[in-house]
Design an enzyme around this catalytic site. Structure first.
Site, PDB file in Angstrom:
ATOM      1  N   ASP A  79      15.074  18.347  41.846  1.00  0.00           N
ATOM      2  CA  ASP A  79      15.893  17.186  42.194  1.00  0.00           C
ATOM      3  C   ASP A  79      15.038  16.265  43.054  1.00  0.00           C
ATOM      4  O   ASP A  79      14.824  16.510  44.240  1.00  0.00           O
ATOM      5  CB  ASP A  79      17.153  17.642  42.935  1.00  0.00           C
ATOM      6  CG  ASP A  79      18.086  16.475  43.225  1.00  0.00           C
ATOM      7  OD1 ASP A  79      17.639  15.315  43.102  1.00  0.00           O
ATOM      8  OD2 ASP A  79      19.250  16.714  43.584  1.00  0.00           O
ATOM      9  N   PHE A  92      21.425  19.619  48.815  1.00  0.00           N
ATOM     10  CA  PHE A  92      22.406  18.567  48.511  1.00  0.00           C
ATOM     11  C   PHE A  92      22.045  17.987  47.148  1.00  0.00           C
ATOM     12  O   PHE A  92      20.948  17.493  46.938  1.00  0.00           O
ATOM     13  CB  PHE A  92      22.405  17.449  49.564  1.00  0.00           C
ATOM     14  CG  PHE A  92      23.498  16.445  49.298  1.00  0.00           C
ATOM     15  CD1 PHE A  92      24.769  16.615  49.825  1.00  0.00           C
ATOM     16  CD2 PHE A  92      23.275  15.352  48.473  1.00  0.00           C
ATOM     17  CE1 PHE A  92      25.801  15.724  49.549  1.00  0.00           C
ATOM     18  CE2 PHE A  92      24.296  14.454  48.185  1.00  0.00           C
ATOM     19  CZ  PHE A  92      25.559  14.632  48.727  1.00  0.00           C
ATOM     20  N   LYS A 146      18.255   6.871  43.540  1.00  0.00           N
ATOM     21  CA  LYS A 146      17.929   6.180  44.783  1.00  0.00           C
ATOM     22  C   LYS A 146      16.929   5.028  44.612  1.00  0.00           C
ATOM     23  O   LYS A 146      17.313   3.938  44.247  1.00  0.00           O
ATOM     24  CB  LYS A 146      17.476   7.182  45.839  1.00  0.00           C
ATOM     25  CG  LYS A 146      18.659   8.022  46.377  1.00  0.00           C
ATOM     26  CD  LYS A 146      18.307   8.711  47.652  1.00  0.00           C
ATOM     27  CE  LYS A 146      19.389   9.664  48.140  1.00  0.00           C
ATOM     28  NZ  LYS A 146      20.466   9.025  48.884  1.00  0.00           N
TER      29      LYS A 146
HETATM   30  C1  LIG Z   1      18.476  15.258  46.502  1.00  0.00           C
HETATM   31  C2  LIG Z   1      19.712  14.494  46.165  1.00  0.00           C
HETATM   32  N1  LIG Z   1      20.306  14.695  44.976  1.00  0.00           N
HETATM   33  C3  LIG Z   1      21.405  14.013  44.603  1.00  0.00           C
HETATM   34  C4  LIG Z   1      21.978  13.086  45.457  1.00  0.00           C
HETATM   35  C5  LIG Z   1      23.203  12.331  45.011  1.00  0.00           C
HETATM   36  O1  LIG Z   1      22.862  11.022  44.762  1.00  0.00           O
HETATM   37  P1  LIG Z   1      23.973   9.873  44.655  1.00  0.00           P
HETATM   38  O2  LIG Z   1      24.503   9.655  46.043  1.00  0.00           O
HETATM   39  O3  LIG Z   1      23.239   8.693  44.101  1.00  0.00           O
HETATM   40  O4  LIG Z   1      25.027  10.370  43.734  1.00  0.00           O
HETATM   41  C6  LIG Z   1      21.388  12.844  46.709  1.00  0.00           C
HETATM   42  C7  LIG Z   1      21.980  11.875  47.634  1.00  0.00           C
HETATM   43  O5  LIG Z   1      21.726  11.851  48.805  1.00  0.00           O
HETATM   44  C8  LIG Z   1      20.231  13.564  47.061  1.00  0.00           C
HETATM   45  O6  LIG Z   1      19.626  13.375  48.240  1.00  0.00           O
END
Ligand SMILES: Cc1ncc(COP(=O)(O)O)c(C=O)c1O
Length: 390
Positions: free
Chosen positions: A225, A140, A254
């Site tokens: 990520d 994700f 986050k």
């Molecule tokens: C690993 C990862 N990358 C990107 C995102 C996307 O983040 P945002 O919801 O702040 O756009 C998330 C959100 O859960 C995530 O867990």
């Protein structure tokens, strides 16, 4: 007619307004949250909950930490927003701090996780002059068009095609598959060092080292990520430290601002956007930077990285002795834990809420436990006791 927006705290009237005026993209729990302190949140009916969701791995320093609140108040009284056409002290200070905690060379600021992934994709393309990406099954990375291209769940992707690139997902934890998927046009491989939304999936010891080697051999960049795994969540500042592997680019969001919205990428020596190659009006604004500086200070001063490790071990041990129906395994690192069931676990989320615990299911059969890093042993015991009775 204009209504007084504070006219009622009756939960039903809030549910009604939400269903009438808000696009219904979320499956929400039927409570209205009003305040929080540490690992606890309170609803409008005065009920208390131990928060094992923490805004999905956001409130690492706890809800409304007094130092975070104070830093925001102080900055808000001085300057809330100015354009990136000008310098501000909080942004320069934060950049230095982020370089220090990540071990990378330079940062770029944005406002969310998905924006950080977009920035990482652009940076990989502009650096390598290649266009494609390899991502991992059950990944994700966000919901904007680029990040969505790298997000595995077909349900999220299908209605929005064509995306930035065709699917190129390889099985989790399979380095050979990464090697097979890379072509001469692969700009980067993107990996969550521990998968969050995919079900708290921890790779085996040598996997990321092997992927690093494969990327080097193919002149392909490696993006980690760390949006969900960053800032002490897994018991180290960043999850990459568990595996002893350095990416070329890493994403953060986050927990970076302790709950104040912010995102960022960091890149190693030699990788950087040039003038005009990327921008964000709100990226690195003074208020967000003040929040992030306060959060980093709190994590350091209160030794929350170590605490995440210790409390995570305690939580995991306590969860592992549960005999809850259908429980298969407890996994994860630090306070990023997943409890795997052999069935859907939405009923446990409901049961928890009715008994003063906020929980969340990821990938339907995994209960995600990601509380603030300030959670106490007593609060952990409360959670475990409720799950024991479930
Ligand atoms: C690993 C990862 N990358 C990107 C995102 C996307 O983040 P945002 O919801 O702040 O756009 C998330 C959100 O859960 C995530 O867990």
């Amino acid at each position: 007619m204009q209504q007084d927006h504070n006219s009622s705290s009756d939960p039903q009237s809030i549910f009604d307004k939400d269903s009438k005026y808000v696009m219904q993209t979320y499956g929400r729990q039927p409570i209205v949250l009003e305040s929080g302190k540490g690992s606890l949140v309170y609803d409008t009916e005065g009920r208390e909950y131990v928060d094992c969701v923490a805004g999905i791995a956001v409130n690492n320093v706890g809800h409304c930490h007094p130092r975070l609140v104070e830093a925001l108040k102080k900055q808000a009284e001085k300057l809330i927003h100015v354009s990136n056409l000008y310098y501000t002290e909080p942004q320069a200070e934060l950049a230095e701090q982020l370089v220090d905690v990540t071990g990378m060379e330079r940062v770029f600021f944005c406002n969310s996780g998905t924006e950080a992934v977009e920035a990482a994709m652009k940076l990989a393309r502009v650096t390598t002059k290649k266009t494609d990406f390899v991502a991992v099954e059950h990944s994700f990375h966000g919901r904007t068009m680029g990040a969505l291209s790298l997000t595995y769940k077909d349900m999220y992707r299908a209605p929005f095609k064509p995306l930035v690139q065709e699917e190129k997902f390889v099985p989790f934890n399979d380095a050979q598959a990464v090697s097979d998927a890379i072509t001469t046009n692969t700009a980067a491989v993107i990996v969550e060092p521990i998968q969050g939304e995919g079900g708290i999936n921890v790779p085996s010891e040598g996997y990321l080292k092997e992927v690093r080697k494969i990327c080097d051999e193919n002149e392909t960049l490696l993006i980690f990520d760390e949006v969900q795994t960053g800032f002490g969540r897994t018991g180290t500042w960043f999850c990459k430290e568990h595996f002893g592997v350095e990416p070329d680019i890493m994403t953060m969001a986050k927990a970076i601002g302790g709950g104040f919205p912010m995102g960022a990428i960091a890149a190693r020596d030699g990788i950087s956007f040039g003038r005009g190659e990327h921008a964000a009006t709100f990226g690195g604004g003074p208020l967000a930077c003040a929040a992030a500086l306060a959060s980093i200070d709190i994590i350091r001063d209160e030794k929350l990285v170590q605490r995440s490790k210790e409390m995570g071990e305690y939580f995991r041990k306590e969860l592992s002795r549960l005999s809850t129906d259908g429980l298969v395994e407890v996994r994860g690192k630090g306070l990023m834990l997943g409890v795997q069931f052999d069935r859907k676990c939405a009923d446990l989320v409901d049961y928890g809420r009715k008994n003063g615990i906020l929980l969340n299911c990821t990938s339907e059969t995994v209960l995600r436990i990601a509380p603030p890093l300030v959670i106490t042993k007593e609060e952990i015991d409360r959670v475990v006791n409720v799950l024991e009775q479930a």
